[in-house]
Write a protein that holds these residues in place. Structure first.
Motif, PDB file in Angstrom:
ATOM      1  N   ALA A  10      28.784  37.270  89.500  1.00 24.98           N
ATOM      2  CA  ALA A  10      27.618  36.670  88.847  1.00 24.98           C
ATOM      3  C   ALA A  10      27.677  35.157  88.749  1.00 24.98           C
ATOM      4  O   ALA A  10      26.653  34.515  88.522  1.00 24.98           O
ATOM      5  N   THR A  11      28.853  34.560  88.904  1.00 25.76           N
ATOM      6  CA  THR A  11      28.957  33.107  88.719  1.00 25.76           C
ATOM      7  C   THR A  11      28.763  32.314  90.008  1.00 25.76           C
ATOM      8  O   THR A  11      28.626  31.092  89.959  1.00 25.76           O
ATOM      9  N   GLY A  12      28.744  32.961  91.164  1.00 26.73           N
ATOM     10  CA  GLY A  12      28.588  32.267  92.436  1.00 26.73           C
ATOM     11  C   GLY A  12      27.144  31.876  92.708  1.00 26.73           C
ATOM     12  O   GLY A  12      26.233  32.123  91.905  1.00 26.73           O
ATOM     13  N   ALA A  13      26.918  31.263  93.860  1.00 27.23           N
ATOM     14  CA  ALA A  13      25.591  30.747  94.206  1.00 27.23           C
ATOM     15  C   ALA A  13      24.549  31.856  94.257  1.00 27.23           C
ATOM     16  O   ALA A  13      23.466  31.737  93.668  1.00 27.23           O
ATOM     17  N   VAL A  14      24.850  32.952  94.953  1.00 24.94           N
ATOM     18  CA  VAL A  14      23.900  34.059  95.036  1.00 24.94           C
ATOM     19  C   VAL A  14      23.842  34.801  93.710  1.00 24.94           C
ATOM     20  O   VAL A  14      22.771  35.246  93.274  1.00 24.94           O
ATOM     21  N   GLY A  15      24.976  34.927  93.035  1.00 22.30           N
ATOM     22  CA  GLY A  15      24.994  35.569  91.728  1.00 22.30           C
ATOM     23  C   GLY A  15      24.081  34.874  90.738  1.00 22.30           C
ATOM     24  O   GLY A  15      23.370  35.516  89.948  1.00 22.30           O
ATOM     25  N   GLN A  16      24.067  33.552  90.757  1.00 21.59           N
ATOM     26  CA  GLN A  16      23.194  32.802  89.860  1.00 21.59           C
ATOM     27  C   GLN A  16      21.723  33.040  90.200  1.00 21.59           C
ATOM     28  O   GLN A  16      20.876  33.173  89.303  1.00 21.59           O
ATOM     29  N   ARG A  17      21.410  33.100  91.483  1.00 16.20           N
ATOM     30  CA  ARG A  17      20.040  33.420  91.877  1.00 16.20           C
ATOM     31  C   ARG A  17      19.659  34.827  91.409  1.00 16.20           C
ATOM     32  O   ARG A  17      18.524  35.066  90.971  1.00 16.20           O
ATOM     33  N   LEU A  18      20.596  35.763  91.501  1.00 12.24           N
ATOM     34  CA  LEU A  18      20.324  37.115  91.012  1.00 12.24           C
ATOM     35  C   LEU A  18      20.000  37.111  89.525  1.00 12.24           C
ATOM     36  O   LEU A  18      19.043  37.753  89.080  1.00 12.24           O
ATOM     37  N   ILE A  19      20.797  36.386  88.754  1.00  9.50           N
ATOM     38  CA  ILE A  19      20.542  36.284  87.312  1.00  9.50           C
ATOM     39  C   ILE A  19      19.151  35.711  87.066  1.00  9.50           C
ATOM     40  O   ILE A  19      18.382  36.197  86.219  1.00  9.50           O
ATOM     41  N   GLN A  20      18.801  34.658  87.805  1.00  8.72           N
ATOM     42  CA  GLN A  20      17.498  34.023  87.657  1.00  8.72           C
ATOM     43  C   GLN A  20      16.368  35.015  87.935  1.00  8.72           C
ATOM     44  O   GLN A  20      15.346  35.019  87.228  1.00  8.72           O
ATOM     45  N   LEU A  21      16.519  35.869  88.944  1.00  9.49           N
ATOM     46  CA  LEU A  21      15.469  36.801  89.327  1.00  9.49           C
ATOM     47  C   LEU A  21      15.412  38.029  88.419  1.00  9.49           C
ATOM     48  O   LEU A  21      14.326  38.570  88.157  1.00  9.49           O
ATOM     49  N   ILE A  22      16.562  38.464  87.934  1.00 10.75           N
ATOM     50  CA  ILE A  22      16.605  39.681  87.116  1.00 10.75           C
ATOM     51  C   ILE A  22      16.073  39.440  85.713  1.00 10.75           C
ATOM     52  O   ILE A  22      15.407  40.302  85.123  1.00 10.75           O
ATOM     53  N   ASP A  23      16.336  38.255  85.153  1.00 10.73           N
ATOM     54  CA  ASP A  23      15.978  38.015  83.753  1.00 10.73           C
ATOM     55  C   ASP A  23      14.500  38.286  83.452  1.00 10.73           C
ATOM     56  O   ASP A  23      14.197  38.947  82.454  1.00 10.73           O
ATOM     57  N   PRO A  24      13.541  37.819  84.263  1.00 17.35           N
ATOM     58  CA  PRO A  24      12.134  38.109  83.962  1.00 17.35           C
ATOM     59  C   PRO A  24      11.592  39.351  84.679  1.00 17.35           C
ATOM     60  O   PRO A  24      10.383  39.613  84.648  1.00 17.35           O
ATOM     61  N   HIS A  25      12.449  40.124  85.323  1.00 22.00           N
ATOM     62  CA  HIS A  25      11.985  41.198  86.203  1.00 22.00           C
ATOM     63  C   HIS A  25      11.274  42.296  85.416  1.00 22.00           C
ATOM     64  O   HIS A  25      11.724  42.690  84.336  1.00 22.00           O
ATOM     65  N   PRO A  26      10.171  42.831  85.933  1.00 24.19           N
ATOM     66  CA  PRO A  26       9.419  43.853  85.199  1.00 24.19           C
ATOM     67  C   PRO A  26      10.099  45.216  85.116  1.00 24.19           C
ATOM     68  O   PRO A  26       9.728  46.031  84.264  1.00 24.19           O
ATOM     69  N   GLU A  27      11.072  45.492  85.985  1.00 25.96           N
ATOM     70  CA  GLU A  27      11.721  46.799  85.995  1.00 25.96           C
ATOM     71  C   GLU A  27      13.175  46.759  85.546  1.00 25.96           C
ATOM     72  O   GLU A  27      13.706  47.773  85.076  1.00 25.96           O
ATOM     73  N   PHE A  28      13.850  45.623  85.694  1.00 28.55           N
ATOM     74  CA  PHE A  28      15.292  45.549  85.505  1.00 28.55           C
ATOM     75  C   PHE A  28      15.671  44.855  84.202  1.00 28.55           C
ATOM     76  O   PHE A  28      15.034  43.880  83.789  1.00 28.55           O
ATOM     77  N   GLU A  29      16.733  45.348  83.587  1.00 26.73           N
ATOM     78  CA  GLU A  29      17.313  44.756  82.379  1.00 26.73           C
ATOM     79  C   GLU A  29      18.787  44.470  82.639  1.00 26.73           C
ATOM     80  O   GLU A  29      19.549  45.384  82.969  1.00 26.73           O
ATOM     81  N   LEU A  30      19.196  43.217  82.530  1.00 23.25           N
ATOM     82  CA  LEU A  30      20.584  42.854  82.779  1.00 23.25           C
ATOM     83  C   LEU A  30      21.471  43.396  81.666  1.00 23.25           C
ATOM     84  O   LEU A  30      21.310  43.052  80.495  1.00 23.25           O
ATOM     85  N   ALA A  31      22.432  44.228  82.063  1.00 21.91           N
ATOM     86  CA  ALA A  31      23.300  44.865  81.072  1.00 21.91           C
ATOM     87  C   ALA A  31      24.764  44.512  81.256  1.00 21.91           C
ATOM     88  O   ALA A  31      25.574  44.739  80.346  1.00 21.91           O
ATOM     89  N   ALA A  32      25.149  43.974  82.409  1.00 24.37           N
ATOM     90  CA  ALA A  32      26.554  43.641  82.663  1.00 24.37           C
ATOM     91  C   ALA A  32      26.645  42.624  83.777  1.00 24.37           C
ATOM     92  O   ALA A  32      25.795  42.587  84.675  1.00 24.37           O
ATOM     93  N   MET A  33      27.689  41.804  83.712  1.00 26.04           N
ATOM     94  CA  MET A  33      27.974  40.870  84.800  1.00 26.04           C
ATOM     95  C   MET A  33      29.476  40.718  84.920  1.00 26.04           C
ATOM     96  O   MET A  33      30.204  40.797  83.926  1.00 26.04           O
ATOM     97  N   THR A  34      29.940  40.531  86.141  1.00 27.75           N
ATOM     98  CA  THR A  34      31.368  40.404  86.378  1.00 27.75           C
ATOM     99  C   THR A  34      31.655  39.188  87.241  1.00 27.75           C
ATOM    100  O   THR A  34      30.771  38.661  87.923  1.00 27.75           O
ATOM    101  N   ALA A  35      32.912  38.759  87.213  1.00 27.08           N
ATOM    102  CA  ALA A  35      33.356  37.650  88.053  1.00 27.08           C
ATOM    103  C   ALA A  35      34.862  37.782  88.243  1.00 27.08           C
ATOM    104  O   ALA A  35      35.449  38.844  88.000  1.00 27.08           O
ATOM    105  N   SER A  36      35.512  36.711  88.643  1.00 26.00           N
ATOM    106  CA  SER A  36      36.950  36.733  88.885  1.00 26.00           C
ATOM    107  C   SER A  36      37.709  36.866  87.562  1.00 26.00           C
ATOM    108  O   SER A  36      37.146  36.691  86.471  1.00 26.00           O
TER     109      SER A  36
END
Length: 345
Positions: A10-36
């Motif tokens: 979740a902390t990498g370049a694509v991971g950050q974009r994923l967080i950005q897209l998931i937060d307002p998403h109409p179907e998805f709720e962020l419940a967990a994130m992992t990293a190194s």
């Protein structure tokens, strides 16, 4: 009812974009994130060197980052998005699938495995049903779905339009790829400023093989690769986002510039939240699309094409897509939406 999702890497370049897209998403709720391991136990604000051109979402900044193991992800998470480095993904993603998680992955490992669907939903959504073969063969309750390489995603929708109308035989492509495709630490300023790098390790092979799988046919048991010949030359240039590609496409049927433009302009999105209304935007100007001006077509989820001219056996054109949106995080989210729509969660 919201789908509870987790993000690996979740902390990498694509991971950050994923967080950005998931937060307002109409179907998805962020419940967990992992990293190194070095990030595990920290808040996301502490662990992520945030570089997206928008603030960290308020509800995410103070969430705790876990280690990248199934034990660190709640059992009630329905869908996992993976943006792990391929070497890590090859080891970790099967563990999550064996533990019962469904994984939509941007990582390059396993894309060409015979039982792993490689999907761009507007192009080959039917390939997702290869997951039934995967589950039967591997004996796991979870599932692994891949989106292709960012450079492959850029050219495949226009190629699919040409193939459907005129039958592709040969494709040649030369890419001009943005530095963000290498990650934040992938290319130093001393390497790329006043320069172009005519080599991206493994990129040519990915484009040549993945495009044939995406445009291949699925008979319910396996994917037969498309018979076209593909050759790629990949180059890194000093743009931040947006992969521009020069494509030469030969076809079985005769094709004119006007017919090629019409075939691409007719490609629409599909009934998924992140699929754009118009997948391919055809530019009439001879010097478009351009990365700085056109990478955010359809909020970064569209593909721009232009510069058409007829060749001896087909057409030449240029295409462009936002490599961390359409080419990576957005592609994974779109595949997650497809999994939800098709009942795989």
């Amino acid at each position: 009812m919201s789908v509870r999702v987790g993000v690996l890497g979740a902390t990498g370049a694509v991971g950050q974009r994923l967080i950005q897209l998931i937060d307002p998403h109409p179907e998805f709720e962020l419940a967990a994130m992992t990293a190194s391991e070095s990030s595990a136990g920290k808040t996301y604000r502490e662990a992520a060197k945030w570089r997206v051109d928008a603030p960290i979402p308020d509800g995410v900044a103070e969430m705790e980052v876990g280690a990248t193991t199934p034990d660190d992800v709640p059992d009630d998470v329905d869908l996992i998005f993976s943006s792990l480095p391929s070497g890590v993904g090859a080891e970790v993603e099967p563990d999550f699938c064996r533990a019962g998680y469904v994984v939509s992955s941007n990582s390059s490992n396993g894309r060409m495995d015979e039982d792993v669907p490689l999907v761009v939903p507007e192009v080959n959504a039917d390939h997702v049903d290869l997951l039934e073969v995967q589950r039967d063969g591997r004996g796991w309750d979870g599932a692994l779905l891949k989106n292709p390489n960012c450079s492959t995603i850029t050219m495949v929708p226009p190629l699919a339009a040409l193939d459907g109308a005129f039958d592709l035989t040969d494709v040649r492509v030369s890419t001009l790829q943005a530095v963000s495709g290498a990650g934040y630490d992938g290319v130093t300023s001393m390497e790329i400023i006043d320069n172009a790098i005519p080599h991206i390790g493994g990129e040519e092979q990915k484009m040549e093989s993945e495009s044939r799988k995406l445009l291949g046919s699925f008979d319910g048991a396996e994917v037969e690769l498309h018979g076209m010949d593909v050759a790629a030359s990949c180059n890194r240039i000093a743009t931040l986002d947006g992969h521009l590609e020069n494509v030469w496409a030969d076809t079985e049927e005769e094709v004119t510039v006007e017919a090629a433009e019409d075939a691409m302009a007719e490609v629409t999105g599909i009934d998924l939240p992140s699929s754009p209304e118009q997948l391919i935007k055809v530019f009439e100007e001879p010097d478009r699309p351009q990365p700085r001006l056109d990478r955010n077509v359809e909020d970064g989820m569209g593909v721009g094409v232009g510069g058409f001219r007829e060749t001896t056996d087909g057409v030449q054109f240029n295409c462009l897509a936002h490599n961390t949106m359409r080419g990576a995080a957005g592609a994974s989210v779109l595949n997650g939406e497809l999994l939800n729509q098709r009942g795989y969660l």
